[in-house]
Write a protein that holds these residues in place. Structure first.
Motif, mmCIF file in Angstrom:
data_model
loop_
_atom_site.group_PDB
_atom_site.id
_atom_site.type_symbol
_atom_site.label_atom_id
_atom_site.label_comp_id
_atom_site.label_asym_id
_atom_site.label_seq_id
_atom_site.Cartn_x
_atom_site.Cartn_y
_atom_site.Cartn_z
ATOM 1 N N MET A 198 1.161 -1.191 0.040
ATOM 2 C CA MET A 198 0.543 0.011 0.299
ATOM 3 C C MET A 198 1.123 1.480 0.081
ATOM 4 N N ILE A 247 -2.911 5.581 -2.555
ATOM 5 C CA ILE A 247 -3.934 4.565 -1.612
ATOM 6 C C ILE A 247 -3.949 4.593 -0.204
ATOM 7 N N ALA A 248 -3.846 4.796 0.283
ATOM 8 C CA ALA A 248 -4.307 5.032 1.840
ATOM 9 C C ALA A 248 -4.533 6.424 1.856
ATOM 10 N N LEU A 255 -8.292 5.328 0.640
ATOM 11 C CA LEU A 255 -9.207 4.828 1.811
ATOM 12 C C LEU A 255 -9.271 5.578 2.968
ATOM 13 N N ASP A 286 -12.492 7.775 1.982
ATOM 14 C CA ASP A 286 -13.324 7.169 1.772
ATOM 15 C C ASP A 286 -14.143 6.221 3.709
ATOM 16 N N SER A 314 -12.929 1.179 5.761
ATOM 17 C CA SER A 314 -12.457 1.334 4.575
ATOM 18 C C SER A 314 -10.844 0.410 4.405
ATOM 19 N N PHE A 315 -10.163 0.326 5.582
ATOM 20 C CA PHE A 315 -8.857 -0.295 5.495
ATOM 21 C C PHE A 315 -9.092 -1.781 4.796
ATOM 22 N N SER A 326 -11.559 -3.467 4.452
ATOM 23 C CA SER A 326 -12.381 -3.595 3.240
ATOM 24 C C SER A 326 -10.955 -3.913 2.043
ATOM 25 N N PHE A 327 -10.010 -3.486 2.449
ATOM 26 C CA PHE A 327 -8.809 -3.299 1.578
ATOM 27 C C PHE A 327 -7.948 -4.158 1.558
ATOM 28 N N TRP A 328 -8.078 -5.132 2.698
ATOM 29 C CA TRP A 328 -6.821 -5.926 3.822
ATOM 30 C C TRP A 328 -7.851 -6.950 2.800
ATOM 31 N N SER A 351 -11.194 -7.820 1.911
ATOM 32 C CA SER A 351 -12.880 -7.294 1.937
ATOM 33 C C SER A 351 -13.933 -8.492 2.241
ATOM 34 N N LYS A 371 -14.345 -7.266 6.079
ATOM 35 C CA LYS A 371 -14.609 -6.084 6.921
ATOM 36 C C LYS A 371 -15.470 -5.572 7.942
#
Length: 345
Positions: free
Chosen positions: A1, A5-6, A9, A12, A310-311, A313-315, A317, A320
């Motif tokens: 990341m 991107i951070a 996120l 969001d 938010s984070f 869902s990235f790591w 999903s 989450k």
């Protein structure tokens, strides 16, 4: 990341956190004033978003019928209660007519406006006018007679109200999801971030409402009355503050906040009849971070919930929601150790 991107996120997360903050404030308000853990707060969100969607399609939303039914049931309940206490039938009918005037007027206005495809802001105002009265009417029918019951009894009632509203949502709107148009369809570039006009609307409206709530509680007589009721219900009654009026007002405010949240979040995601439960539950998690008592901590908790979602869902999903709802466990454990529970009397 990487940093870009951070940043995306984080944007969001803070955007979603702004909506969760409104729901958390409503949850804290209701619990402080009425001791009700109001699980169906998210249903106001879904009703707001889906009522606007129906108006966008030129249809009369089913929530109009629901408003009339609730108002009629509340009027009938008041008449029966008044007759039992020996009050004049003429005065009771006049009071009932006054109580039905607004629901009937706003329903006729919606029936007239629905097929005419009014501007989006006008439809949003009609949505708020239809959904906001639900709060006070639901309190009158489901909670008012149980105002002095235990928190557990009020929680059980909330569960029943939640299931009833979800079923009615399916009946009114169907199983199909809807996504509303944004209130401001512009995009702005800020470094790695790409801000939408709707995101700015969410920030502006959320912050404006938070400031207005602060002014309401600090400067207005009604706000001070709600604060007094939250601190000491019995003391507020002895000082002439009606706990019944405080309960109705707080539920009406919660319905307005929920409907407004639905208008804000509707353009960012597809809303189904049962989507409000998950959204409202995240607001509840934020309120638990605040111990269901502190408005500033509720704002902080809502921001943390938004960032976790938010984070997460990235790591991961698929997990989450598990990450968000599991975060409540250490908070509950810490609060339990810090403030040992005493038996309620």
């Amino acid at each position: 990341m990487d940093f870009s991107i951070a940043s995306i996120l984080a944007l969001d997360g803070v955007t979603n956190g702004a909506v969760y903050a409104l729901l958390a404030l409503a949850t804290v308000l209701l619990f402080a004033v009425t001791r009700v853990i109001f699980i169906p707060q998210g249903e106001f969100v879904a009703f707001g978003a889906l009522t606007l969607a129906m108006l966008q399609n030129g249809q009369v939303p089913g929530t109009v019928w629901f408003l009339l039914i609730l108002a009629g049931a509340a009027a009938l309940s008041d008449i029966v209660t008044g007759l039992r206490h020996g009050r004049s039938a003429g005065k009771l009918l006049l009071q009932a007519a006054k109580g039905l005037a607004y629901p009937v007027a706003i329903s006729l206005l919606v029936w007239w406006a629905a097929p005419r495809q009014l501007p989006l802001l006008a439809q949003a105002a009609l949505t708020l006018a239809v959904v906001t009265p639900f709060g006070g009417l639901i309190y009158r029918l489901a909670y008012e007679s149980l105002a002095d019951a235990s928190v557990l009894v009020l929680l059980i009632v909330s569960v029943g109200v939640h299931f009833a509203l979800v079923g009615l949502g399916l009946y009114f709107f169907g199983a199909e999801g809807f996504r509303n148009p944004p209130f401001w369809d512009e995009r702005f570039s800020l470094g790695p971030l790409n801000l939408s006009g709707q995101t700015l609307i969410i920030f502006l409206v959320s912050n404006a409402l938070i400031v207005m709530l602060w002014l309401f509680f600090e400067r207005s007589l009604w706000g001070k009355a709600l604060r007094a009721t939250a601190v000491n219900r019995l003391g507020a009654r002895l000082m002439g503050i009606s706990s019944t009026s405080a309960g109705r007002l707080s539920f009406t405010m919660a319905a307005f906040i929920g409907a407004l949240s639905g208008l804000l979040i509707g353009p960012t995601t597809t809303i189904f009849y049962d989507s409000g439960f998950l959204i409202g539950l995240k607001g509840f998690v934020a309120a638990v971070f605040a111990g269901l008592s502190s408005y500033p901590l509720a704002l902080v908790g809502a921001t943390l919930v938004g960032l976790l979602e938010s984070f997460g869902s990235f790591w991961a999903s698929a997990f989450k929601e598990v990450i968000v709802f599991s975060s409540i466990l250490p908070v509950l454990l810490w609060r339990s150790l810090r403030d040992p529970h005493g038996e309620e009397h």
